[in-house]
Design an enzyme around this catalytic site. Structure first.
Site, mmCIF file in Angstrom:
data_model
loop_
_atom_site.group_PDB
_atom_site.id
_atom_site.type_symbol
_atom_site.label_atom_id
_atom_site.label_comp_id
_atom_site.label_asym_id
_atom_site.label_seq_id
_atom_site.Cartn_x
_atom_site.Cartn_y
_atom_site.Cartn_z
ATOM 1 N N ASP A 31 39.701 59.146 -21.562
ATOM 2 C CA ASP A 31 39.763 61.217 -21.656
ATOM 3 C C ASP A 31 40.048 61.984 -20.317
ATOM 4 O O ASP A 31 39.547 60.508 -19.314
ATOM 5 C CB ASP A 31 37.787 60.482 -21.443
ATOM 6 C CG ASP A 31 37.713 61.970 -22.034
ATOM 7 O OD1 ASP A 31 36.143 61.541 -23.075
ATOM 8 O OD2 ASP A 31 37.202 62.885 -21.310
ATOM 9 N N GLY A 36 34.002 66.257 -21.077
ATOM 10 C CA GLY A 36 33.544 65.651 -21.219
ATOM 11 C C GLY A 36 32.654 64.664 -19.731
ATOM 12 O O GLY A 36 33.292 65.027 -19.029
ATOM 13 N N LEU A 76 39.163 61.321 -31.353
ATOM 14 C CA LEU A 76 37.809 62.102 -31.054
ATOM 15 C C LEU A 76 37.905 63.221 -29.589
ATOM 16 O O LEU A 76 38.115 64.426 -29.913
ATOM 17 C CB LEU A 76 36.523 61.762 -30.426
ATOM 18 C CG LEU A 76 35.699 60.903 -31.671
ATOM 19 C CD1 LEU A 76 36.342 59.291 -31.281
ATOM 20 C CD2 LEU A 76 34.382 61.515 -31.325
ATOM 21 N N TYR A 149 41.892 77.828 -34.025
ATOM 22 C CA TYR A 149 41.181 76.304 -34.360
ATOM 23 C C TYR A 149 40.973 75.639 -34.996
ATOM 24 O O TYR A 149 41.808 74.344 -35.351
ATOM 25 C CB TYR A 149 40.029 76.664 -33.171
ATOM 26 C CG TYR A 149 39.340 74.776 -33.165
ATOM 27 C CD1 TYR A 149 38.908 73.381 -32.074
ATOM 28 C CD2 TYR A 149 37.866 75.158 -33.880
ATOM 29 C CE1 TYR A 149 37.993 72.863 -32.098
ATOM 30 C CE2 TYR A 149 37.378 73.402 -34.196
ATOM 31 C CZ TYR A 149 37.480 72.305 -33.049
ATOM 32 O OH TYR A 149 36.616 71.298 -33.163
ATOM 33 N N LYS A 153 43.366 71.766 -36.332
ATOM 34 C CA LYS A 153 42.507 70.930 -36.691
ATOM 35 C C LYS A 153 42.824 70.814 -38.423
ATOM 36 O O LYS A 153 43.230 69.560 -38.322
ATOM 37 C CB LYS A 153 41.214 70.989 -37.408
ATOM 38 C CG LYS A 153 40.110 71.491 -35.730
ATOM 39 C CD LYS A 153 40.807 69.835 -34.479
ATOM 40 C CE LYS A 153 39.592 68.646 -34.821
ATOM 41 N NZ LYS A 153 40.384 67.889 -33.544
#
Ligand code: UDP
Length: 321
Positions: A31, A36, A76, A149, A153
């Site tokens: 990460d 986060g 993720l 975006y 994806k």
């Protein structure tokens, strides 16, 4: 199993970490702490079965090394949040396209299973509801960041499917609908923690547009359960699944409910989209998933109601306020 979770310090990622640790797996997270935080995984820091690597998924060698050591990768790590992607368009595209490519290339080299996290943004503003996995998509111009975006994806999904088809790589794709719960923060756009924070401070709840647009908010605990079930389902490889809830609520109703549950004195303020986001911004008026496929494969059923989700967020936001 040895599980790698990219974006493991993020909102959904960290709940997946909790679950994987609880199920007895050893977990590594990768990460870059862009959205986060270390707080999300703090409880695991002393656990020998947990390891955190704070680096970007653009770091090809680091990604390769970590994927090599893993039996499965939950991917993720991404630039997320409508507000975040509007403010960071270039970085968002790089992370969301090249980052995923890095993960898939490494997985292909080391024959590692991948669970690829995608989004309901894929469907764009399609009026055909509920959204089925094989439905047509409807997007606006490339100049609007939201559609960029969605496109990034979609490229991720297409790459994942191609690796499955041509290289026989085990890839499962999940399209998360609006997911909510403790640890989600409002800074990058997400409406529920934003309203909850505003309500706690007795500040106006900023409803964008006229508030008649609807969403279905799913609990992160349900989403993690669904994804965990898919991991064990061999037939799910090469497939795409919606995951979330189909309890639909308008944003105005949501604001009123949050005001009620927090006992807040906040006013509700309508903010035009162009002011809230960017000129030309388009919202989808309704977004509802068709959840039959994931139910058919793994008996998935969202079990937490909107009020349960709101209670859990209110408790969390109050604790961190
Ligand atoms: N929204 C709002 N006020 C806010 C943040 C979001 O009214 O402060 C609206 C947003 O325009 C959208 C819905 O709430 O219609 C959900 O927004 P979010 O960014 O959480 O997720 P989205 O579904 O847009 O990806």
């Amino acid at each position: 199993m040895r599980v790698l979770i990219t974006g493991g310090a993020g909102f959904i990622g960290s709940h997946l970490v909790d679950r994987m640790i609880r199920d007895g797996h050893s977990v590594t997270i990768l990460d870059d702490l862009s959205t986060g935080t270390r707080d999300n995984v703090e409880i695991h820091e002393t656990n020998p079965e947990f390891r955190a690597v704070y680096d970007t998924i653009l770091a090809v060698d680091a990604v390769d090394e970590l994927v090599r050591e893993a039996d499965v990768v939950f991917h993720l790590a991404a630039a997320v949040g409508v507000k975040y992607i509007i403010e960071n368009p270039l970085h968002s595209m790089r992370v969301n396209v090249r980052g995923t490519e890095n993960v898939l290339e490494a997985a292909d080299r080391h024959r590692t299973k991948v669970v690829l996290f995608s989004t309901s943004e894929i469907y764009g503003k399609s009026p055909t509801l509920p959204f089925r996995e094989d439905a047509d998509r409807l997007l606006g111009p490339t100049t609007i960041h939201r559609w960029a975006y969605s496109t990034a994806k979609a490229v991720d999904e297409i790459l994942g499917l191609a690796y499955h088809e041509e290289r026989d790589l085990p890839v499962v794709i999940v399209r998360c609908f609006n997911t909510c719960g403790p640890r989600q923060r409002g800074r990058y756009g997400m409406v529920i923690p934003r309203f909850v924070d505003q309500a706690i401070r007795n500040e106006p709840l900023t409803v964008y547009g006229d508030g008649t647009q609807t969403r279905c908010f799913g609990s992160v605990f349900d989403v993690v359960e669904g994804v965990t079930a898919l991991l064990d389902c061999h037939e799910a490889e090469g497939e795409i699944f919606n995951v979330g809830s189909n309890e639909e609520v308008s944003i105005l109703q949501l604001a009123r409910r949050i005001r009620e549950l927090t006992g807040s004195r906040s006013e509700i303020e309508l903010v035009p989209y162009a002011e809230a986001y960017e000129p030309g911004f388009e919202d989808m008026m309704r977004r509802v998933p068709d959840l039959r496929k994931i139910h058919e494969f793994v008996r998935y059923e969202p079990s937490r109601k909107l009020d349960d989700i709101l209670f859990s967020v209110i408790e969390h936001r109050r604790a961190s306020a």
